[in-house]
Design a protein around this motif. Structure first.
Motif, PDB file in Angstrom:
ATOM      1  N   GLY A  57      80.295  10.973  51.629  1.00 51.93           N
ATOM      2  CA  GLY A  57      81.023  11.584  50.528  1.00 51.93           C
ATOM      3  C   GLY A  57      82.520  11.475  50.730  1.00 51.93           C
ATOM      4  O   GLY A  57      82.995  11.176  51.841  1.00 51.93           O
ATOM      5  N   HIS A 371      82.841   8.876  42.637  1.00 52.99           N
ATOM      6  CA  HIS A 371      82.868   9.001  44.108  1.00 52.99           C
ATOM      7  C   HIS A 371      82.213   7.792  44.792  1.00 52.99           C
ATOM      8  O   HIS A 371      81.562   7.944  45.825  1.00 52.99           O
ATOM      9  CB  HIS A 371      82.221  10.311  44.571  1.00 52.99           C
ATOM     10  N   TYR A 392      78.347   7.760  46.555  1.00 50.80           N
ATOM     11  CA  TYR A 392      78.153   9.134  46.993  1.00 50.80           C
ATOM     12  C   TYR A 392      77.966  10.064  45.802  1.00 50.80           C
ATOM     13  O   TYR A 392      78.200   9.688  44.652  1.00 50.80           O
ATOM     14  CB  TYR A 392      79.359   9.602  47.815  1.00 50.80           C
ATOM     15  N   HIS A 393      77.561  11.301  46.082  1.00 48.20           N
ATOM     16  CA  HIS A 393      77.477  12.331  45.040  1.00 48.20           C
ATOM     17  C   HIS A 393      78.877  12.593  44.482  1.00 48.20           C
ATOM     18  O   HIS A 393      79.869  12.610  45.219  1.00 48.20           O
ATOM     19  CB  HIS A 393      76.924  13.632  45.614  1.00 48.20           C
ATOM     20  N   SER A 423      72.260  17.551  43.475  1.00 45.25           N
ATOM     21  CA  SER A 423      73.664  17.836  43.200  1.00 45.25           C
ATOM     22  C   SER A 423      73.891  18.265  41.760  1.00 45.25           C
ATOM     23  O   SER A 423      73.055  18.053  40.881  1.00 45.25           O
ATOM     24  CB  SER A 423      74.487  16.580  43.508  1.00 45.25           C
TER      25      SER A 423
END
Length: 606
Positions: A57, A371, A392-393, A423
């Motif tokens: 992340g 992201h 990534y989240h 998420s």
């Protein structure tokens, strides 16, 4: 013996001296006993040490939070209160951990690459300088009240400049080795970016209707212990004076006298050495977000994944870099590079929000507002290719579940060591960071990410896949508030490793089978967000799924009867934060805890 005047004899006693000796002996004995106890405790305590190995992340809000080591090509970016130093070629990370636990907002490498400056947000934020070689902090300054939006080293490395957030409105120049502030001034509008001229005599800040050149009068500043006022001169903007300037890059090499800035509306502008807006070109995009300049190329990051390349000598357009993945891509199908070229007609793309250029190794690193991060090889500018990418989240991660070990006799549907996250970006993601990952399942490595195996998109509209806290329209925050988000709030893998249950913030429960991630059922179970899910273990003789919610209810479902409803429990008076099954005295038991400060135990009756 001594005689007094009347002839009587007085004997001197030596008790005080003896008392002191005894006290010293007692003190030594106590210290010896204490050392002995500490040694015994150490010998009993296992010497385990938790070490940060990998961060999945990033929290890069703007170009100020991404930088590249000019020599090694390593990339620095923040992930919360940690700075990640990424060697993409070897896929290795090193980390700088902020002891204050304040969120890092900006990073900048020194020209030699040995030091890194960071800024942070929060009450009384600090500018910190780190030695990369041993990852230790070597300097810290407090001169801002609310937050630091950008930092930069001077080309001589003697000074670090820090710019405060819009609530702070201060620019400071620090002699970081001497530990003093040498110059300071205030500005009247929000500043978004900073760039030092190659000769080090001035730096430029840009923001809303703001382009200003600040001059370092070092000789004057060195005579005084108190910081001197920093001298600033506004650029002559002409007809572009009402624009929002969102990033700046001073020229390099032959173009060292020029300064390049971009406007949010999509203009690339060049200022000459007299601070005059000399010329500009249209970027042909809905919004521009970031710019970086080298000796031969200028790269501008724009909306919809676009990165334009221009010549710094005449602002001539050269090329547009390839686009990233489209939003909603199934990464598990990207087994060959040709998958990146097949995009649907109505595809949407993430916006480029930060960009770094490693001129020595011909690499451009770009961060996007979903992201994701891509590293592009620009050695041949007409044939740009992707070397690495990371997905990534893009919002708050609510839960993580490890895939259960199935034993040697039973083959699992996921590789051993896999884990699953959920998420607020409305995705459930399957990860595996084991370099020796087993390849005898349907989950394979793909061209998009070396850690991410599969993404399940719960919201087909993909409304929250872009980070709404980084608005592409000019402000830092979008109107979409956090509470309006749907998002997946909790997940649970069944003990046999075949089903994945997830609860969202609207109260729905979805069950997916884990081999292909097909949805088996969707239950509109609760009136508020689902906070906890739990499967009963097979050794209890029952196969139940329990869900607990903010609506104060627990629902129980029968797994073997297609998750049909069994029972509702309503004995809590506030949000239920967790529910668990366990076996006791041969009977299935349930325990739940709630915000009403009660823990309730129940027994299953047949």
């Amino acid at each position: 013996m001594e005689e007094n005047k009347n002839g009587s004899k007085i004997t001197k006693t030596e008790e005080p001296q003896q008392n002191e000796d005894d006290q010293q002996k007692l003190k030594k004995n106590k210290e010896r006993d204490k050392d002995k106890k500490e040694k015994e405790e150490k010998s009993r305590t296992p010497t385990y040490q938790v070490k940060l190995e990998r961060v999945l992340g990033l929290t890069v809000p703007s170009n100020a939070a991404l930088d590249c080591d000019p020599h090694t090509g390593h990339v620095a970016y923040p992930a919360g209160c940690t700075v990640v130093l990424l060697n993409s070629r070897k896929n290795r990370q090193q980390h700088l951990q902020n002891a204050s636990r304040k969120t890092i907002t900006c990073v900048a490498y020194s020209p030699c690459g040995r030091y890194l400056a960071t800024g942070e947000c929060g009450h009384q934020p600090s500018v910190r300088v780190w030695d990369i070689s041993d990852r230790t902090q070597v300097a810290e300054f407090q001169g801002h009240k609310y937050g630091i939006s950008c930092v930069a080293f001077s080309p001589t490395q003697k000074y670090v400049v820090s710019v405060g957030s819009q609530h702070d409105m201060i620019v400071n120049v620090w002699d970081w080795r001497g530990g003093i502030k040498v110059a300071s001034n205030k500005f009247s509008s929000k500043v978004k970016a900073i760039s030092f001229a190659e000769n080090g005599s001035y730096f430029v800040t840009v923001g809303n209707r703001h382009v200003k050149f600040w001059y370092l009068e070092v000789a004057r500043g060195s005579k005084f212990k108190e910081p001197v006022p920093l001298t600033g001169r506004s650029a002559i903007l002409g007809e572009q004076r009402n624009n929002y300037f969102c990033d700046v890059a001073c020229g390099r090499g032959d173009m060292g006298d020029s300064t390049f800035a971009i406007t949010k509306s999509g203009l690339l502008c060049e200022f000459n050495n007299r601070r005059l807006l000399d010329k500009w070109v249209e970027l042909r995009t809905t919004s521009a977000n970031c710019v970086v300049a080298g000796e031969e190329y200028i790269f501008v990051g724009c909306a919809e994944g676009i990165i334009r390349c221009f010549s710094p000598f005449n602002l001539q357009f050269i090329t547009t870099l390839p686009r990233t993945h489209y939003l909603g891509v199934d990464v598990s199908k990207g087994l060959t590079i040709s998958h990146m070229a097949t995009h649907p007609n109505n595809a949407k793309y993430p916006d480029t929000i930060a960009i770094a250029f490693d001129e020595n190794n011909h690499k451009v690193t770009a961060v996007y507002n979903d992201h994701s991060m891509y590293v592009w090889d620009v050695k041949d500018i007409k044939r740009v290719g992707k070397t690495h990418s990371y997905l990534y989240h893009s919002a708050c991660i609510w839960g993580v579940e490890t895939y259960p070990s199935q034993g040697e006799s039973i083959k699992g549907v996921m590789p051993p060591g896999s884990f699953i996250t959920c998420s607020s970006d409305d995705t459930i993601r399957v990860w595996n960071i084991d370099p020796a990952m087993s390849s005898d399942t349907l989950y394979k490595r793909n061209i998009y990410s070396s850690e991410l195996l599969k993404t399940l998109y719960v919201d087909p509209e993909l409304l929250f896949i872009k980070d709404t806290d980084v608005s592409p329209q000019g402000g830092d925050r979008n109107d979409t508030s956090y509470d309006s988000r749907n998002g997946v709030r909790c997940i649970r893998v069944s003990p046999d490793g075949k089903h994945l249950a997830s609860g969202d913030r609207a109260g729905n429960i979805r069950v997916h089978e884990l081999q292909f991630l097909d949805e088996l059922c969707k239950i509109e179970a609760h009136d508020a967000e689902v906070l906890s899910l739990e499967y009963s273990r097979p050794d209890t003789g029952h196969r139940f799924l329990a869900s607990a919610s903010r609506d104060r209810l627990i629902h129980v479902f029968a797994v073997d009867q297609d998750y049909s409803f069994v029972q509702t429990l309503d004995d809590h008076s506030s949000a239920i934060t967790s529910v668990r099954f366990y076996q006791s005295q041969g009977a299935l038991q349930m325990v739940s805890c709630s915000a009403d400060r009660s823990i309730i135990f129940r027994s299953a009756t047949v």
